[in-house]
Design a protein around this motif. Structure first.
Motif, PDB file in Angstrom:
ATOM      1  N   VAL A 122       0.843  -1.202   0.000  1.00 37.60           N
ATOM      2  CA  VAL A 122       0.000   0.000   0.000  1.00 37.60           C
ATOM      3  C   VAL A 122       0.875   1.248   0.000  1.00 37.60           C
ATOM      4  O   VAL A 122       2.041   1.202   0.406  1.00 37.60           O
ATOM      5  N   ILE A 123       0.279   2.357  -0.446  1.00 38.68           N
ATOM      6  CA  ILE A 123       0.939   3.665  -0.395  1.00 38.68           C
ATOM      7  C   ILE A 123       0.318   4.438   0.764  1.00 38.68           C
ATOM      8  O   ILE A 123      -0.902   4.636   0.797  1.00 38.68           O
ATOM      9  N   LEU A 124       1.127   4.852   1.707  1.00 41.47           N
ATOM     10  CA  LEU A 124       0.596   5.566   2.867  1.00 41.47           C
ATOM     11  C   LEU A 124       0.220   7.000   2.507  1.00 41.47           C
ATOM     12  O   LEU A 124       0.997   7.717   1.874  1.00 41.47           O
TER      13      LEU A 124
ATOM     14  N   GLU B 271       2.125   4.970  12.591  1.00 38.04           N
ATOM     15  CA  GLU B 271       3.152   4.541  13.529  1.00 38.04           C
ATOM     16  C   GLU B 271       3.613   3.113  13.245  1.00 38.04           C
ATOM     17  O   GLU B 271       2.808   2.218  13.010  1.00 38.04           O
ATOM     18  N   LYS B 272       4.917   2.935  13.259  1.00 36.07           N
ATOM     19  CA  LYS B 272       5.592   1.651  13.043  1.00 36.07           C
ATOM     20  C   LYS B 272       5.507   1.159  11.591  1.00 36.07           C
ATOM     21  O   LYS B 272       5.951   0.070  11.278  1.00 36.07           O
ATOM     22  N   LEU B 273       4.914   1.992  10.705  1.00 38.42           N
ATOM     23  CA  LEU B 273       4.854   1.606   9.285  1.00 38.42           C
ATOM     24  C   LEU B 273       5.677   2.550   8.420  1.00 38.42           C
ATOM     25  O   LEU B 273       6.564   2.124   7.687  1.00 38.42           O
TER      26      LEU B 273
ATOM     27  N   THR C  33       4.499  -3.041   2.961  1.00 37.50           N
ATOM     28  CA  THR C  33       3.768  -4.305   2.875  1.00 37.50           C
ATOM     29  C   THR C  33       3.105  -4.589   4.211  1.00 37.50           C
ATOM     30  O   THR C  33       3.763  -4.567   5.261  1.00 37.50           O
ATOM     31  N   VAL C  34       1.796  -4.815   4.170  1.00 39.98           N
ATOM     32  CA  VAL C  34       1.042  -5.088   5.397  1.00 39.98           C
ATOM     33  C   VAL C  34       0.172  -6.317   5.185  1.00 39.98           C
ATOM     34  O   VAL C  34      -0.020  -6.785   4.062  1.00 39.98           O
ATOM     35  N   LYS C  35      -0.375  -6.821   6.267  1.00 39.78           N
ATOM     36  CA  LYS C  35      -1.283  -7.963   6.165  1.00 39.78           C
ATOM     37  C   LYS C  35      -2.572  -7.533   5.466  1.00 39.78           C
ATOM     38  O   LYS C  35      -3.042  -6.406   5.649  1.00 39.78           O
ATOM     39  N   ASP C  36      -3.126  -8.423   4.674  1.00 37.64           N
ATOM     40  CA  ASP C  36      -4.332  -8.093   3.900  1.00 37.64           C
ATOM     41  C   ASP C  36      -5.459  -7.594   4.799  1.00 37.64           C
ATOM     42  O   ASP C  36      -6.153  -6.622   4.484  1.00 37.64           O
TER      43      ASP C  36
ATOM     44  N   ASN D 278      -9.371  -3.785   6.528  1.00 37.98           N
ATOM     45  CA  ASN D 278     -10.221  -3.408   7.651  1.00 37.98           C
ATOM     46  C   ASN D 278      -9.873  -2.071   8.285  1.00 37.98           C
ATOM     47  O   ASN D 278     -10.707  -1.487   8.991  1.00 37.98           O
ATOM     48  N   PHE D 279      -8.647  -1.588   8.050  1.00 38.41           N
ATOM     49  CA  PHE D 279      -8.234  -0.355   8.720  1.00 38.41           C
ATOM     50  C   PHE D 279      -7.675   0.708   7.785  1.00 38.41           C
ATOM     51  O   PHE D 279      -8.223   1.813   7.673  1.00 38.41           O
ATOM     52  N   LEU D 280      -6.592   0.397   7.096  1.00 38.80           N
ATOM     53  CA  LEU D 280      -5.907   1.411   6.290  1.00 38.80           C
ATOM     54  C   LEU D 280      -6.758   1.943   5.141  1.00 38.80           C
ATOM     55  O   LEU D 280      -6.899   3.164   4.968  1.00 38.80           O
TER      56      LEU D 280
END
Length: 206
Positions: free
Chosen positions: A3-5, A10-12, A20-23, A28-30
Protein backbone atom coordinates in the motif's frame (compact mmCIF):
# COMPACT_ATOMS: atom_id res chain seq x y z
CA UNK A 1 -0.57 -6.41 0.40
CA UNK A 2 1.51 -3.42 -0.74
CA UNK A 3 0.00 0.00 0.00
CA UNK A 4 0.94 3.66 -0.39
CA UNK A 5 0.60 5.57 2.87
CA UNK A 6 -1.45 8.76 2.69
CA UNK A 7 -0.40 9.81 6.19
CA UNK A 8 2.13 8.79 8.80
CA UNK A 9 1.24 5.47 10.39
CA UNK A 10 3.15 4.54 13.53
CA UNK A 11 5.59 1.65 13.04
CA UNK A 12 4.85 1.61 9.29
CA UNK A 13 6.09 4.78 7.65
CA UNK A 14 5.39 8.31 6.44
CA UNK A 15 3.36 9.85 3.62
CA UNK A 16 4.23 8.35 0.25
CA UNK A 17 5.99 5.27 1.63
CA UNK A 18 5.11 1.98 -0.04
CA UNK A 19 4.87 -0.71 2.64
CA UNK A 20 3.77 -4.30 2.87
CA UNK A 21 1.04 -5.09 5.40
CA UNK A 22 -1.28 -7.96 6.17
CA UNK A 23 -4.33 -8.09 3.90
CA UNK A 24 -6.75 -7.89 6.83
CA UNK A 25 -5.06 -4.80 8.28
CA UNK A 26 -5.22 -3.09 4.90
CA UNK A 27 -8.86 -4.00 4.16
CA UNK A 28 -10.22 -3.41 7.65
CA UNK A 29 -8.23 -0.36 8.72
CA UNK A 30 -5.91 1.41 6.29
CA UNK A 31 -8.05 1.48 3.14
CA UNK A 32 -11.50 2.26 4.64
CA UNK A 33 -10.01 5.00 6.85
CA UNK A 34 -8.27 6.55 3.82
CA UNK A 35 -4.87 6.14 5.38
CA UNK A 36 -3.49 4.30 2.36
CA UNK A 37 -4.05 3.26 -1.27
CA UNK A 38 -3.36 -0.07 -2.91
CA UNK A 39 0.11 0.19 -4.42
CA UNK A 40 -0.75 -0.46 -8.07
CA UNK A 41 0.54 1.55 -11.04
CA UNK A 42 -2.66 3.60 -11.40
CA UNK A 43 -2.73 4.63 -7.73
CA UNK A 44 0.98 5.47 -7.76
CA UNK A 45 0.35 7.94 -10.60
CA UNK A 46 -2.66 9.42 -8.79
CA UNK A 47 -0.66 9.80 -5.60
CA UNK A 48 2.30 11.49 -7.31
CA UNK A 49 -0.06 13.89 -9.11
CA UNK A 50 -1.65 14.84 -5.77
CA UNK A 51 1.37 14.51 -3.47
CA UNK A 52 1.77 18.29 -2.95
CA UNK A 53 -1.91 18.73 -2.01
CA UNK A 54 -1.87 15.66 0.27
CA UNK A 55 1.24 16.88 2.09
CA UNK A 56 -0.19 20.41 2.41
CA UNK A 57 -3.49 19.09 3.84
CA UNK A 58 -1.55 16.98 6.31
CA UNK A 59 0.53 19.97 7.40
CA UNK A 60 -2.65 22.00 8.01
CA UNK A 61 -4.22 19.21 10.07
CA UNK A 62 -1.00 18.82 12.04
CA UNK A 63 -0.94 22.55 12.77
CA UNK A 64 -4.52 22.46 14.06
CA UNK A 65 -3.72 19.42 16.18
CA UNK A 66 -0.72 21.15 17.70
CA UNK A 67 -2.98 24.06 18.72
CA UNK A 68 -5.50 21.65 20.26
CA UNK A 69 -2.69 19.86 22.09
CA UNK A 70 -1.98 22.99 24.13
CA UNK A 71 -5.45 22.79 25.68
CA UNK A 72 -4.56 19.33 27.02
CA UNK A 73 -1.67 20.56 29.18
CA UNK A 74 -2.25 18.95 32.58
CA UNK A 75 -5.54 17.46 31.38
CA UNK A 76 -7.13 14.87 33.63
CA UNK A 77 -10.53 13.25 34.02
CA UNK A 78 -12.09 11.48 36.99
CA UNK A 79 -14.38 8.49 36.64
CA UNK A 80 -16.37 7.27 39.66
CA UNK A 81 -17.13 3.56 39.42
CA UNK A 82 -18.34 0.79 41.70
CA UNK A 83 -15.63 -1.68 42.66
CA UNK A 84 -14.95 -4.53 45.05
CA UNK A 85 -12.90 -4.30 48.24
CA UNK A 86 -9.88 -5.40 46.21
CA UNK A 87 -10.31 -2.46 43.83
CA UNK A 88 -11.57 -4.51 40.86
CA UNK A 89 -14.25 -2.66 38.91
CA UNK A 90 -17.69 -4.14 38.36
CA UNK A 91 -17.28 -3.82 34.60
CA UNK A 92 -14.52 -1.76 32.98
CA UNK A 93 -13.66 1.69 31.64
CA UNK A 94 -13.75 1.63 27.84
CA UNK A 95 -12.94 4.13 25.07
CA UNK A 96 -16.52 5.40 25.01
CA UNK A 97 -16.32 6.34 28.71
CA UNK A 98 -13.10 8.28 28.14
CA UNK A 99 -14.56 10.15 25.15
CA UNK A 100 -17.59 11.19 27.22
CA UNK A 101 -15.40 12.29 30.14
CA UNK A 102 -13.11 14.33 27.88
CA UNK A 103 -16.05 15.98 26.12
CA UNK A 104 -17.56 16.85 29.51
CA UNK A 105 -14.21 18.50 30.34
CA UNK A 106 -14.40 20.56 27.15
CA UNK A 107 -12.25 18.45 24.83
CA UNK A 108 -13.89 17.30 21.61
CA UNK A 109 -12.23 14.07 20.58
CA UNK A 110 -12.99 11.17 18.24
CA UNK A 111 -13.18 7.60 19.54
CA UNK A 112 -10.44 6.62 17.10
CA UNK A 113 -8.08 9.10 18.77
CA UNK A 114 -8.13 7.30 22.13
CA UNK A 115 -5.23 4.85 22.38
CA UNK A 116 -6.37 2.30 24.97
CA UNK A 117 -4.48 -0.96 24.60
CA UNK A 118 -6.77 -2.75 27.04
CA UNK A 119 -9.82 -1.77 29.12
CA UNK A 120 -9.24 -0.33 32.59
CA UNK A 121 -10.52 -2.85 35.15
CA UNK A 122 -9.29 -1.54 38.52
CA UNK A 123 -9.29 1.71 40.46
CA UNK A 124 -6.14 3.80 40.25
CA UNK A 125 -4.37 6.45 38.19
CA UNK A 126 -3.71 5.80 34.51
CA UNK A 127 -2.09 7.67 31.62
CA UNK A 128 -3.91 7.39 28.30
CA UNK A 129 -2.59 8.66 24.97
CA UNK A 130 -4.85 10.70 22.71
CA UNK A 131 -3.72 10.88 19.08
CA UNK A 132 -4.96 14.25 17.81
CA UNK A 133 -3.07 13.66 14.56
CA UNK A 134 -0.77 10.89 13.32
CA UNK A 135 2.16 13.11 14.29
CA UNK A 136 0.66 14.78 17.39
CA UNK A 137 -0.39 13.00 20.56
CA UNK A 138 -1.06 14.07 24.15
CA UNK A 139 -1.30 12.25 27.46
CA UNK A 140 -4.37 12.47 29.69
CA UNK A 141 -4.40 11.36 33.32
CA UNK A 142 -7.39 9.18 34.17
CA UNK A 143 -8.36 8.89 37.84
CA UNK A 144 -10.66 5.91 38.45
CA UNK A 145 -12.07 5.75 41.98
CA UNK A 146 -15.09 4.63 44.01
CA UNK A 147 -15.87 8.08 45.40
CA UNK A 148 -14.86 11.72 44.92
CA UNK A 149 -12.98 11.54 48.24
CA UNK A 150 -11.02 8.50 47.08
CA UNK A 151 -10.28 10.22 43.77
CA UNK A 152 -8.92 13.23 45.66
CA UNK A 153 -6.66 10.97 47.75
CA UNK A 154 -5.32 9.29 44.61
CA UNK A 155 -4.69 12.63 42.94
CA UNK A 156 -2.51 13.55 45.93
CA UNK A 157 -0.43 10.42 45.43
CA UNK A 158 -2.05 8.17 48.05
CA UNK A 159 -2.14 4.47 47.16
CA UNK A 160 -5.72 3.83 48.25
CA UNK A 161 -5.53 0.05 48.15
CA UNK A 162 -2.28 -0.03 50.16
CA UNK A 163 -3.78 2.37 52.71
CA UNK A 164 -6.85 0.14 53.07
CA UNK A 165 -4.66 -2.92 53.63
CA UNK A 166 -2.64 -1.15 56.32
CA UNK A 167 -5.86 -0.05 58.03
CA UNK A 168 -7.15 -3.62 58.11
CA UNK A 169 -3.85 -4.85 59.51
CA UNK A 170 -3.84 -2.16 62.20
CA UNK A 171 -7.37 -3.13 63.23
CA UNK A 172 -6.22 -6.59 64.35
CA UNK A 173 -4.92 -6.50 67.94
CA UNK A 174 -3.86 -9.65 69.79
CA UNK A 175 -4.38 -9.80 73.55
CA UNK A 176 -1.04 -9.73 75.31
CA UNK A 177 -0.18 -10.96 78.80
CA UNK A 178 3.23 -9.64 79.96
CA UNK A 179 3.50 -12.43 82.58
CA UNK A 180 2.94 -15.27 80.14
CA UNK A 181 5.70 -17.67 79.21
CA UNK A 182 7.49 -16.79 75.96
CA UNK A 183 5.32 -17.97 73.08
CA UNK A 184 2.29 -18.64 75.30
CA UNK A 185 -1.02 -16.80 74.97
CA UNK A 186 -3.11 -15.50 77.88
CA UNK A 187 -5.67 -18.22 77.32
CA UNK A 188 -3.07 -20.99 77.47
CA UNK A 189 -1.68 -19.59 80.75
CA UNK A 190 -5.09 -19.62 82.46
CA UNK A 191 -5.66 -23.23 81.46
CA UNK A 192 -2.19 -24.17 82.67
CA UNK A 193 -2.74 -22.50 86.07
CA UNK A 194 -5.99 -24.31 86.89
CA UNK A 195 -4.49 -27.82 87.47
CA UNK A 196 -1.80 -26.25 89.69
CA UNK A 197 -4.47 -24.65 91.87
CA UNK A 198 -6.31 -27.98 92.22
CA UNK A 199 -3.07 -29.74 93.18
CA UNK A 200 -2.42 -27.17 95.94
CA UNK A 201 -5.90 -27.66 97.41
CA UNK A 202 -5.46 -31.48 97.44
CA UNK A 203 -2.11 -31.13 99.22
CA UNK A 204 -3.57 -28.92 101.99
CA UNK A 205 -6.51 -31.30 102.54
CA UNK A 206 -4.05 -34.18 102.94
Amino acid sequence: MDVILLERVEKLGAIGDVVTVKDGFARNFLLPNKKALRANDANKKVFEANRARIEADNANRRSEAEKDAKSYDGASVTLIRQASNTGQLYGSVAVRDLVEALEAAGHKVAKSAIVLNKPIKAIGLYEVNVALHPEVSVTVKVNVARSPEEAEMQSQGVDVMAAMFEKDEAGFIEEFDPNAEPGATAEVKVVADEPQADATEEASEA
